[in-house]
Design a protein around this motif. Structure first.
Motif, PDB file in Angstrom:
ATOM      1  N   GLU A 162      38.315  51.276  30.446  1.00 56.04           N
ATOM      2  CA  GLU A 162      38.400  50.040  29.556  1.00 56.04           C
ATOM      3  C   GLU A 162      38.649  50.740  28.066  1.00 56.04           C
ATOM      4  N   PHE A 163      38.944  49.450  27.388  1.00 54.53           N
ATOM      5  CA  PHE A 163      39.820  50.197  26.401  1.00 54.53           C
ATOM      6  C   PHE A 163      38.387  50.351  25.168  1.00 54.53           C
ATOM      7  N   SER A 164      38.054  50.485  24.863  1.00 57.02           N
ATOM      8  CA  SER A 164      36.803  50.780  23.746  1.00 57.02           C
ATOM      9  C   SER A 164      36.795  51.718  21.975  1.00 57.02           C
ATOM     10  N   LEU A 165      36.804  51.133  20.984  1.00 58.68           N
ATOM     11  CA  LEU A 165      37.849  51.404  19.898  1.00 58.68           C
ATOM     12  C   LEU A 165      37.172  51.748  19.521  1.00 58.68           C
ATOM     13  N   ALA A 166      35.909  52.206  19.764  1.00 60.99           N
ATOM     14  CA  ALA A 166      34.578  53.363  18.827  1.00 60.99           C
ATOM     15  C   ALA A 166      34.484  54.816  20.032  1.00 60.99           C
ATOM     16  N   ALA A 167      34.863  54.596  20.975  1.00 64.16           N
ATOM     17  CA  ALA A 167      35.360  55.319  21.777  1.00 64.16           C
ATOM     18  C   ALA A 167      36.739  56.059  21.514  1.00 64.16           C
ATOM     19  N   VAL A 168      37.857  55.141  21.178  1.00 61.89           N
ATOM     20  CA  VAL A 168      38.825  56.019  20.918  1.00 61.89           C
ATOM     21  C   VAL A 168      39.084  56.551  19.584  1.00 61.89           C
TER      22      VAL A 168
ATOM     23  N   ALA B 294      27.305  65.922   2.116  1.00 64.10           N
ATOM     24  CA  ALA B 294      28.135  65.541   4.086  1.00 64.10           C
ATOM     25  C   ALA B 294      26.452  65.654   4.862  1.00 64.10           C
ATOM     26  N   LEU B 295      26.157  66.275   4.326  1.00 62.04           N
ATOM     27  CA  LEU B 295      24.834  66.982   5.151  1.00 62.04           C
ATOM     28  C   LEU B 295      23.665  65.780   5.291  1.00 62.04           C
ATOM     29  N   SER B 296      23.346  65.032   4.172  1.00 56.97           N
ATOM     30  CA  SER B 296      22.532  64.534   3.513  1.00 56.97           C
ATOM     31  C   SER B 296      22.776  62.428   4.523  1.00 56.97           C
ATOM     32  N   VAL B 297      24.275  62.553   4.458  1.00 57.42           N
ATOM     33  CA  VAL B 297      24.742  61.382   4.883  1.00 57.42           C
ATOM     34  C   VAL B 297      24.592  61.541   6.193  1.00 57.42           C
ATOM     35  N   GLY B 298      25.201  62.486   7.063  1.00 60.39           N
ATOM     36  CA  GLY B 298      25.713  62.861   8.845  1.00 60.39           C
ATOM     37  C   GLY B 298      24.199  62.342   9.414  1.00 60.39           C
ATOM     38  N   LEU B 299      23.434  63.723   8.795  1.00 60.28           N
ATOM     39  CA  LEU B 299      22.346  63.885   9.274  1.00 60.28           C
ATOM     40  C   LEU B 299      20.803  62.793   8.967  1.00 60.28           C
ATOM     41  N   GLY B 300      21.551  62.034   7.597  1.00 58.67           N
ATOM     42  CA  GLY B 300      20.382  60.776   7.851  1.00 58.67           C
ATOM     43  C   GLY B 300      20.814  59.727   8.020  1.00 58.67           C
ATOM     44  N   LEU B 301      22.093  58.797   9.236  1.00 62.52           N
ATOM     45  CA  LEU B 301      22.008  58.244   9.593  1.00 62.52           C
ATOM     46  C   LEU B 301      22.171  58.796  10.899  1.00 62.52           C
ATOM     47  N   GLN B 302      22.277  60.030  11.473  1.00 67.15           N
ATOM     48  CA  GLN B 302      21.132  60.093  12.923  1.00 67.15           C
ATOM     49  C   GLN B 302      20.627  60.009  13.046  1.00 67.15           C
ATOM     50  N   LEU B 303      19.568  60.110  12.034  1.00 69.16           N
ATOM     51  CA  LEU B 303      18.027  60.060  12.496  1.00 69.16           C
ATOM     52  C   LEU B 303      17.706  58.715  11.850  1.00 69.16           C
ATOM     53  N   GLU B 304      18.427  57.789  11.288  1.00 72.48           N
ATOM     54  CA  GLU B 304      17.880  56.066  11.190  1.00 72.48           C
ATOM     55  C   GLU B 304      19.046  55.223  10.970  1.00 72.48           C
ATOM     56  N   PRO B 305      19.616  55.458  12.402  1.00 77.78           N
ATOM     57  CA  PRO B 305      20.688  54.268  12.895  1.00 77.78           C
ATOM     58  C   PRO B 305      20.637  53.359  12.345  1.00 77.78           C
ATOM     59  N   GLU B 306      19.020  52.355  11.828  1.00 79.72           N
ATOM     60  CA  GLU B 306      19.103  50.889  11.493  1.00 79.72           C
ATOM     61  C   GLU B 306      19.925  50.987  10.391  1.00 79.72           C
ATOM     62  N   ALA B 307      19.977  51.926   9.890  1.00 79.77           N
ATOM     63  CA  ALA B 307      20.581  51.572   8.317  1.00 79.77           C
ATOM     64  C   ALA B 307      21.523  50.900   8.456  1.00 79.77           C
ATOM     65  N   VAL B 308      22.263  50.601   9.505  1.00 85.05           N
ATOM     66  CA  VAL B 308      23.832  50.173   9.745  1.00 85.05           C
ATOM     67  C   VAL B 308      23.672  49.574  10.864  1.00 85.05           C
ATOM     68  N   GLN B 309      22.491  48.686  10.899  1.00 86.35           N
ATOM     69  CA  GLN B 309      22.511  47.967  12.221  1.00 86.35           C
ATOM     70  C   GLN B 309      23.465  46.956  11.521  1.00 86.35           C
ATOM     71  N   TYR B 310      23.659  46.472  10.445  1.00 84.60           N
ATOM     72  CA  TYR B 310      25.204  45.236  10.671  1.00 84.60           C
ATOM     73  C   TYR B 310      26.557  45.091  10.767  1.00 84.60           C
ATOM     74  N   LEU B 311      26.231  47.007  10.702  1.00 86.40           N
ATOM     75  CA  LEU B 311      28.177  46.789  10.894  1.00 86.40           C
ATOM     76  C   LEU B 311      28.917  46.737  12.690  1.00 86.40           C
ATOM     77  N   PRO B 312      29.735  46.969  12.566  1.00 88.62           N
ATOM     78  CA  PRO B 312      30.363  46.468  13.705  1.00 88.62           C
ATOM     79  C   PRO B 312      29.768  47.460  14.650  1.00 88.62           C
ATOM     80  N   ASP B 313      29.574  47.236  15.756  1.00 94.81           N
ATOM     81  CA  ASP B 313      29.416  48.262  17.153  1.00 94.81           C
ATOM     82  C   ASP B 313      30.041  49.676  17.051  1.00 94.81           C
ATOM     83  N   TRP B 314      31.767  49.117  16.938  1.00 98.49           N
ATOM     84  CA  TRP B 314      32.681  50.934  17.432  1.00 98.49           C
ATOM     85  C   TRP B 314      32.056  51.393  16.042  1.00 98.49           C
ATOM     86  N   LEU B 315      31.716  50.553  14.905  1.00 98.80           N
ATOM     87  CA  LEU B 315      31.921  51.346  13.196  1.00 98.80           C
ATOM     88  C   LEU B 315      30.646  52.605  13.397  1.00 98.80           C
ATOM     89  N   LYS B 316      29.046  51.681  13.915  1.00 98.71           N
ATOM     90  CA  LYS B 316      27.752  51.874  13.974  1.00 98.71           C
ATOM     91  C   LYS B 316      28.145  53.089  14.665  1.00 98.71           C
TER      92      LYS B 316
END
Length: 471
Positions: A258-264, A405-427
């Protein structure tokens, strides 16, 4: 220490030298022992995240056995590509390939709670990402400038930070046990702690192969402890052994495609990280074993083998492969540079991959025991990243890059709901934490002037700015 009974100093530095077979085979199996548990762990983690791994009552739990089998089989085949080579594919060096930890933070969001149905998109990403990885070989030398220790150290550290939670969850009893009295019980933690203490004991107070195989010995000790205290009935071990086939071949596209844009996108971007890791390993092997610098041909061939091995594994249900750094240290320790020694280890891995009974025994390891080993392994990933960061000149410019870089990366990892309105592949890509952190670090490192002025960073750092070497 180099054992001159195996060959002369000149022979031991020659990748094409073959020691006597009664010495070469044990040396090859030693390489497998050093990486065996780390090689099958990613498959166990992915299955657990999908919902059919350890600690689950999923009817698809037997599929974990197949994933373990493929981890061994294609690690062996990918290693053969490196040692024997096929045309330009392979470095003709003693490089041991294995399942990569780097891709786990990408794979977990892709499969989380979706069961076996998620594997079609996962392995579609592995296949396409592997082909892209192989193509990196054509220009790997030209992109190294964009990946200084600040970027690579940050990425490796982020990989470890993304995984440490898994170790604690396993040691406490696994995600399915959450909300029950069993989760976090003293019995569960006692099994994990036995593994940790035995591992540390052998790592620091033993020598040679006993020290190199400390994690494996720790897991064996934890396994025996689990049997003694009743966590693992002997009957379940016998049942798993008897129900597993004595021999089985891999099945192409067993889980579909299956082709998944997020996976690719995720696998292609992480391929850069894996390629850089392989460049470092090749350089380390050649410098430590032969006392010279790696050639462009060797680095290119190793990258070709990395990607090709991953793509082939994806067809049959294997996870991404990369060079294994622990085996670089083993070559430096033994002083044996022979690629044919590693070839014997690869053959041993292939045999293990074709015998499901071996995977049947591995899957009886209690999740708490595995948790103890994982805590050590993933902690070492973080430590490796910190070690790489120690080579950075910590001026204010680099501090700002690292901080953002660390603040954004680790922050999104700890709080994934912060990007809940983005497309699934990007989220999926953003909540991994690794990709946004890596991209921010690369872009800022290329764009920000060197050095930043004092005024541009003093307010941001709040008086806590680091100081690089005196200029």
């Amino acid at each position: 220490m180099t054992d001159t009974s195996i060959g002369t100093p000149e022979q031991l530095k020659d990748p094409n030298y073959t020691p006597p077979i009664w010495q070469a085979i044990p040396l090859g199996i030693q390489h497998v022992m050093a990486m065996f548990i780390a090689n099958v762990t990613p498959a166990i983690i992915v299955a657990g995240a999908a919902g059919f791994g350890f600690g689950s009552n999923s009817p698809d739990f037997p599929e974990l056995l197949y994933l373990i089998q493929m981890s061994m089989l294609f690690a062996g085949l990918a290693t053969l590509l490196q040692t024997i080579t096929v045309g330009p594919i392979g470095a003709a060096l003693p490089i041991v390939q294995g399942t990569s930890f780097a891709f786990i933070p990408i794979m977990i969001p892709l499969v989380a709670g979706k069961g076996v149905d998620a594997l079609a998109a996962l392995f579609g990403g592995v296949l396409i990402g592997g082909l892209f990885h192989a193509c990196i070989g054509f220009f790997i030398g030209k992109i190294r400038f964009a990946l200084p220790p600040l970027v690579t150290g940050l990425v490796v550290t982020m990989i470890g930070l993304a995984l440490v939670q898994v170790g604690i969850q396993y040691a406490a009893g696994g995600v399915p046990a959450k909300g029950t009295e069993e989760y976090g019980s003293l019995l569960n933690w006692s099994a994990a702690l036995i593994v940790i203490f035995v591992t540390l004991g052998f790592k620091f107070f033993a020598k040679g192969m006993l020290s190199v195989s400390a994690v494996l010995i720790g897991l064996i000790a934890g396994y025996i402890y689990a049997i003694i205290v009743g966590m693992l009935p002997v009957s379940s071990i016998a049942s798993s052994w008897n129900n597993a086939a004595a021999f089985a071949l891999p099945v192409p596209f067993k889980y579909g495609f299956e082709f998944s844009l997020a996976a690719v996108i995720g696998f292609c971007l992480m391929a850069f990280v894996s390629a850089v890791e392989t460049v470092g390993d090749v350089s380390g092997i050649v410098k430590g074993g032969a006392g010279r610098e790696a050639t462009d041909k060797e680095i290119q061939g190793a990258t070709f083998a990395d990607g090709t091995g991953t793509a082939i594994a994806g067809i049959f249900g294997g996870l991404p492969n990369t060079s294994f750094s622990q085996n670089v240290g083993l070559i430096a320790m033994t002083g044996v540079m022979s690629r044919h020694v590693v070839t014997f280890g690869a053959i041993f891995l292939i045999i293990c991959g074709l015998v499901p009974k071996i995977g049947g025994v591995i899957r009886t390891v209690p999740i708490e025991v595995l948790g103890g080993g994982v805590i050590v392994m993933f902690g070492m990933v973080v430590a490796s990243g910190v070690s790489m960061l120690s080579d950075v000149n910590w001026d204010k410019r680099n501090m700002v890059i690292f901080a953002v870089a660390l603040s954004v990366g680790l922050g999104l990892q700890l709080e994934p709901e912060a990007v809940q309105y983005l497309p699934d592949w990007l989220k999926v890509l953003l909540v991994s934490g690794i990709l946004p952190a890596a991209l921010i670090a690369i872009v800022l490192n290329l764009l920000l002037p060197t050095p930043l002025s004092e005024e541009s960073t003093e307010e941001i750092s709040g008086g806590l700015a680091g100081h690089g070497p005196a200029e």
